[in-house]
Scaffold this active site. Structure first.
Site, PDB file in Angstrom:
ATOM      1  CB  CYS A 471      -7.724   2.059  -7.395  1.00  0.00           C
ATOM      2  SG  CYS A 471      -7.850   2.451  -5.574  1.00  0.00           S
ATOM      3  CG  ASP A 595      -1.035  -1.641  -8.389  1.00  0.00           C
ATOM      4  OD1 ASP A 595      -2.069  -0.729  -7.998  1.00  0.00           O
ATOM      5  OD2 ASP A 595       0.105  -1.559  -7.488  1.00  0.00           O
ATOM      6  CG  HIS A 597      -2.853   2.422  -7.208  1.00  0.00           C
ATOM      7  ND1 HIS A 597      -3.166   0.769  -6.755  1.00  0.00           N
ATOM      8  CD2 HIS A 597      -3.843   2.834  -6.591  1.00  0.00           C
ATOM      9  CE1 HIS A 597      -3.980   0.695  -5.697  1.00  0.00           C
ATOM     10  NE2 HIS A 597      -4.606   2.144  -5.804  1.00  0.00           N
TER      11      HIS A 597
END
Length: 644
Positions: A471, A595, A597
């Site tokens: 990440c 994000d 992820h």
């Protein structure tokens, strides 16, 4: 004496005038002969002045610069002077006189009579008080004060509904044969060769091919040399009274085209391509046979070939005839550009003359394109090229902390960049995924967001399974994509392995780190940004996620002043922060999170609806904490390089 009768209206299209606090100076007001009188499109700051007086222009240098920068179809229509404790009437006369002198310096055979010039004055003690005056017929004895000022709400629509762009590119090669025993003769030979090229545009054998740059139903139009020499004057009256029976520029364009939501010149402006052909195979009235003659050189002679890559843009009203547009806009623009190149090349003709190339730009805040001649023998980071750009930023009122006039910023009218190595590779990645997302829910807050474009990098991109460990790498890739898209760097966004290689090269990691699945954090990201693109970073440490809302004011200042994406790292997670919404009075805030992820395909609806890009409150309506209280967090704030 000031006249107040029949007060006309001055229409201001540019969003702002270049007013620098506590700094006296002069600016040229730019308009167009194809607009109603007194429409100000932009301002150019006067940067060449006499050493003794900052308000006394060096007209020779100023005219050389503006002749290159300003497309034909736009012109100087006045001047603005900023001064403290000024006598408005006296300063307005100085401004109009300066504008008149500059127009004379720019003109060749242009009729300068019946000028209606604008003189604007700003007292630096009250910069909100701008006074406008008019001087008709070039007379300074009686100025007309103007109090009716109109600010155009949709200036792009105003300009491009009325006019179009003409583009002409022409490669010229001048073979110069000179005597090696007297090499200085090459300068005169070069001058004669350039003048011979200029004379060819008046040749009746010249053929001009005109076609739309965009795909339209209209075909090409061919004009002969005799058609291009119909007009002899460039006066305002002739612009209105030109031959309406001839084909007009609007011949190529659809009347139903809607540019209400104008986005860019490349997409919205109507564009015409002009190409020149010269027929050298002339039919003879009498039968003849080829003749070859041999003239041996009496002394040693060398051949020097000087190439010129000309490319000009011109602005023309859509109801202007094509013949007039080519003869009075395109051809003079080509000759001016050839003259400008000749002045630069001449001193170093035998020393490896400069390789000049014209580029067109439309930097933020400017409503019309400009043209810049760059010397390709210099790298973009070399001092001379940097100083050239810095002076352009000064003239145009552009900030000095971001690259807006690099070759990669050039507008692309023909669907491909004119450069070789500087062409950016295409990308299928999603850009600017935060645009259009639902509001943050902060009552009375002020949003401070990332400035400019970025690409969304997340898990599983490029076939690499980095779930659970990549990440921070993805956040770093998004940050570097921002610097690339803002033209601070031309490097490709690095892969995970290249990021690891950079950390090994600086000694932060052992060689075994390359190819591993080890996490990295804010400190490592700062090392990579410094090594790969020379970007420094500020790091904010917080002991607990509960403290992050206390940093909202500092983060808001970052987005307002720097505008770069921020990486938030804490525990085992990393996020990209794109903005904050903060109510200074109540302390209520939200964080715009991108994000990394996410593991799905690049479906913008799926990403937004799934919350992978959206506003996050530290504590949501259900009492859930987005930032964990038992984890520390590091915030990486990349700093925008102070460069042009």
């Amino acid at each position: 004496m000031v006249s107040e009768n029949q007060d006309p209206t001055i229409r201001i299209l540019c969003r702002r005038l270049q007013i620098i606090k506590n700094e006296s100076g002069l600016q040229w007001l730019i308009g167009s002969p194809f607009f109603p009188h007194y429409a100000i499109i932009s301002t150019f700051r006067c940067i060449h002045t006499t050493p003794s007086n900052p308000l006394s222009p060096d007209f020779s240098k100023e005219s050389d610069d503006i002749r290159t920068l300003l497309p034909k179809g736009f012109e100087v229509i006045g001047a603005l002077i900023l001064e403290k404790d000024c006598n408005f009437i006296k300063i307005a006369e100085e401004a109009i006189n300066a504008a008149c002198n500059l127009r004379k310096s720019l003109a060749s055979d242009e009729n300068l009579g019946n000028l209606e010039l604008i003189g604007a004055v700003v007292d630096l003690n009250n910069v909100n008080d701008i006074r406008f005056f008019l001087s008709k017929d070039g007379k300074l004895g009686s100025l007309q004060s103007v109090s009716s000022i109109m600010y155009e709400e949709k200036p792009e629509k105003y300009i491009w509904e009325r006019g179009c762009l003409l583009r002409c590119a022409l490669h010229v090669k001048l073979p110069l044969y000179y005597n090696t025993s007297n090499p200085n003769d090459v300068h005169e030979i070069y001058m004669r060769a350039a003048e011979a090229v200029a004379s060819k545009f008046k040749d009746p054998q010249v053929t001009c091919l005109i076609e739309a740059l965009d795909e339209t139903s209209s075909g090409a139009v061919v004009l002969r040399g005799s058609d291009l020499n119909t007009y002899s004057s460039n006066s305002s009256s002739e612009l209105k009274d030109s031959d309406m029976k001839a084909l007009l520029c609007s011949y190529f364009f659809s009347t139903s085209k809607d540019i209400t939501s104008f986005s860019s010149i490349e997409k919205n402006a109507d564009k015409i391509q002009v190409s020149f052909l010269l027929n050298k195979s002339i039919n003879s009235a009498k039968p003849s046979v080829p003749i070859a003659e041999y003239y041996p050189a009496t002394q040693e002679t060398e051949l020097l070939v000087v190439g010129h890559k000309l490319e000009v843009l011109c602005y023309a009203a859509k109801d202007l005839s094509l013949a007039y547009s080519v003869s009075k806009l395109v051809i003079p623009a080509l000759l001016d550009q050839l003259h400008s190149m000749r002045k630069v090349i001449m001193p170093d003709l035998l020393k490896g003359h400069p390789e000049l190339h014209p580029y067109h730009f439309l930097p933020p805040g400017l409503l019309h394109p400009i043209t810049v001649l760059y010397e390709l023998s210099y790298g973009e980071t070399e001092l001379k090229q940097v100083e050239t750009r810095r002076s352009l930023h000064l003239r145009l009122g552009l900030p000095f902390d971001r690259p807006l006039l690099r070759i990669s910023n050039a507008i692309d009218l023909v669907g491909k960049k004119n450069t070789g190595s500087s062409v950016q590779k295409g990308s299928s990645l999603l850009k600017d995924v935060h645009l259009g997302i639902p509001c943050s829910g902060v009552s009375g807050g002020v949003s401070s967001l990332v400035q400019g474009s970025y690409e969304y990098y997340h898990y599983l991109h490029e076939g690499l399974d980095d779930s659970g460990w990549g990440c921070a790498y993805r956040s770093l890739q998004t940050i570097i994509s921002w610097f690339k898209l803002q033209n601070y760097t031309s490097i490709d966004v690095p892969s995970h392995r290249e990021i690891q290689q950079a950390l090994v090269e600086i000694g932060d990691k052992d060689p075994s780190f390359i190819g591993s699945h080890e996490w990295i954090g804010a400190i490592e990201l700062s090392f990579v940004l410094d090594k790969l693109i020379g970007v420094s970073c500020k790091i904010i440490n917080v002991r607990s996620g509960a403290e992050l809302p206390e940093k909202c004011r500092e983060l808001a200042l970052h987005f307002e002043n720097q505008g770069t994406p921020v990486m938030i790292g804490g525990g085992v997670l990393a996020y990209t922060l794109l903005g904050v919404d903060y109510n200074d009075a109540t302390g209520d805030c939200a964080f715009l999170i991108l994000d990394p992820h996410y593991t799905g395909n690049d479906d913008i609806k799926k990403i937004v609806n799934g919350g992978w890009c959206g506003w996050k409150k530290a504590v949501d309506s259900k009492g859930k904490h987005f930032f964990l209280h038992d984890k520390f967090y590091n915030l990486l704030l990349p700093q925008r390089p102070n460069m042009v």
